[in-house]
Design an enzyme around this catalytic site. Structure first.
Site, PDB file in Angstrom:
ATOM      1  N   GLY A   8       0.202  -4.198  10.895  1.00 42.89           N
ATOM      2  CA  GLY A   8       0.425  -3.174  10.020  1.00 42.89           C
ATOM      3  C   GLY A   8      -0.268  -1.909  10.100  1.00 42.89           C
ATOM      4  N   THR A  35       0.950  -1.005  -0.123  1.00 42.73           N
ATOM      5  CA  THR A  35      -0.069   0.024  -0.044  1.00 42.73           C
ATOM      6  C   THR A  35       0.797   1.217   0.025  1.00 42.73           C
ATOM      7  OG1 THR A  35      -1.862  -1.287   1.231  1.00 42.73           O
ATOM      8  CG2 THR A  35      -2.004   1.237   1.285  1.00 42.73           C
ATOM      9  N   THR A  36       1.828   1.353   0.879  1.00 40.53           N
ATOM     10  CA  THR A  36       2.683   2.440   0.789  1.00 40.53           C
ATOM     11  C   THR A  36       3.483   2.662  -0.322  1.00 40.53           C
ATOM     12  OG1 THR A  36       2.986   2.197   3.428  1.00 40.53           O
ATOM     13  CG2 THR A  36       4.658   3.448   2.248  1.00 40.53           C
ATOM     14  N   TYR A  90      -1.880 -10.701   3.201  1.00 40.39           N
ATOM     15  CA  TYR A  90      -2.091  -9.324   3.494  1.00 40.39           C
ATOM     16  C   TYR A  90      -3.314  -8.967   3.751  1.00 40.39           C
ATOM     17  CZ  TYR A  90      -1.230  -4.270   2.830  1.00 40.39           C
ATOM     18  OH  TYR A  90      -1.241  -3.064   3.093  1.00 40.39           O
ATOM     19  N   ASP A 142       0.463   1.348  12.317  1.00 41.93           N
ATOM     20  CA  ASP A 142       1.319   1.745  13.314  1.00 41.93           C
ATOM     21  C   ASP A 142       0.751   2.542  14.718  1.00 41.93           C
ATOM     22  OD1 ASP A 142       2.839   1.546  10.961  1.00 41.93           O
ATOM     23  OD2 ASP A 142       2.979   3.577  10.303  1.00 41.93           O
ATOM     24  N   GLU A 143      -0.488   3.031  14.611  1.00 36.93           N
ATOM     25  CA  GLU A 143      -1.086   3.712  15.688  1.00 36.93           C
ATOM     26  C   GLU A 143      -1.492   2.716  16.679  1.00 36.93           C
ATOM     27  OE1 GLU A 143      -1.879   6.062  12.183  1.00 36.93           O
ATOM     28  OE2 GLU A 143      -1.909   4.051  12.623  1.00 36.93           O
ATOM     29  N   SER A 147       5.507   2.468   8.162  1.00 40.13           N
ATOM     30  CA  SER A 147       6.435   3.431   7.516  1.00 40.13           C
ATOM     31  C   SER A 147       6.638   4.518   8.702  1.00 40.13           C
ATOM     32  CB  SER A 147       5.566   4.059   6.474  1.00 40.13           C
ATOM     33  OG  SER A 147       4.198   4.347   6.716  1.00 40.13           O
ATOM     34  N   LYS A 182       0.265 -10.519   7.221  1.00 39.49           N
ATOM     35  CA  LYS A 182       0.526  -9.012   7.498  1.00 39.49           C
ATOM     36  C   LYS A 182      -0.937  -8.397   7.687  1.00 39.49           C
ATOM     37  CE  LYS A 182       1.789  -4.612   5.318  1.00 39.49           C
ATOM     38  NZ  LYS A 182       0.796  -3.938   5.681  1.00 39.49           N
ATOM     39  N   SER A 223      -3.239  -5.547   8.704  1.00 34.88           N
ATOM     40  CA  SER A 223      -3.512  -4.277   8.663  1.00 34.88           C
ATOM     41  C   SER A 223      -4.820  -3.895   8.849  1.00 34.88           C
ATOM     42  CB  SER A 223      -2.993  -3.738   7.265  1.00 34.88           C
ATOM     43  OG  SER A 223      -1.508  -3.687   7.243  1.00 34.88           O
TER      44      SER A 223
END
Length: 230
Positions: free
Chosen positions: A199, A51-52, A143, A201-202, A218, A173, A175
């Site tokens: 996946g 995605t990033t 994913y 981050d927060e 990221s 993964k 997310s």
């Protein structure tokens, strides 16, 4: 790069795809990008064309070239290069999986097809199985990113029996913000030595408490580099 049998864990950088001002891929900076991750951030695992990296906005040819450049520039510097090969077209996904194996990537990952969506676990596994079979020696990761795919099949449900159908399956993964689903994935599969890569981050600190074995993101890595120290 590391042996494919080595477990993927710890910090994994979700790499961006560098572009020129004219919208062309800027391959010339990928070598510098590798050095920055390794030398400045202490990160030696990467997740390419996800995605990033806007992999699904690139052509198949561009995705192949980007994968080749990361594998080439990462040789003897990175531990693991995982290539996302998911696509709406099964044949394109299989082509990208074969290519990843041919160039020496350390693993492949696939999202659920998100236009004509799989309506249950078995249909989704059948799709994933066909992609994995195109590169049977490659460690295979699912994913899970339902906010973007719209495929809401719980990851915990998908993991039940998946290795019997996809022998190369090595992990997930994850997310999604559904920590209950993530926790059940971990709790019900502790004996299987799978990679549980978080996946979002927060929510990473919460996922660590629940048993995440790694993180794909990221964010700024240096302050987190000791979380999975050997």
């Amino acid at each position: 790069m590391a042996s494919p049998k080595k477990r993927l864990q710890g910090l994994v950088a979700a790499t961006i795809t560098p572009m020129t001002e004219h919208g062309e891929i800027n391959f010339s900076v990928i070598g510098q990008y590798v050095d920055y991750l390794v030398e400045e951030q202490g990160v030696r695992n990467i997740f390419v064309n996800g995605t990033t990296g806007e992999g699904l906005s690139l052509s198949v040819s561009e995705r192949r070239q980007v994968a080749e450049e990361w594998v080439t520039k990462g040789r003897n510097k990175l531990d693991q290069v995982v290539i996302h090969v998911g696509a709406l077209s099964l044949k394109e996904s299989q082509e990208l999986a074969k290519h990843a194996a041919e160039i020496g990537a350390d693993g492949i990952a696939v999202i659920a097809p998100f236009f004509l969506k799989p309506w249950n676990k078995d249909v989704l596994i059948d799709f994933l199985k066909e992609v994995a079979a195109a590169a049977p020696a490659q460690p295979f990761y699912y994913y899970h990113i339902p906010a973007l795919t719209g495929v809401t099949i719980r990851a915990e449900e998908l993991l039940d029996g998946i290795q019997e159908k996809i022998p190369s399956f090595q992990g997930l993964k994850f997310s999604d913000t559904n920590l209950l689903d993530f926790g059940q994935c971990v709790d019900q599969n502790r004996q299987r030595q799978l990679a549980f890569l978080f996946g979002v981050d927060e929510q990473l600190l919460s996922a660590l408490v629940m048993g995440a074995t790694g993180a794909v993101g990221s964010f700024v890595f240096r302050d987190l580099s000791t979380l999975w120290s050997n």
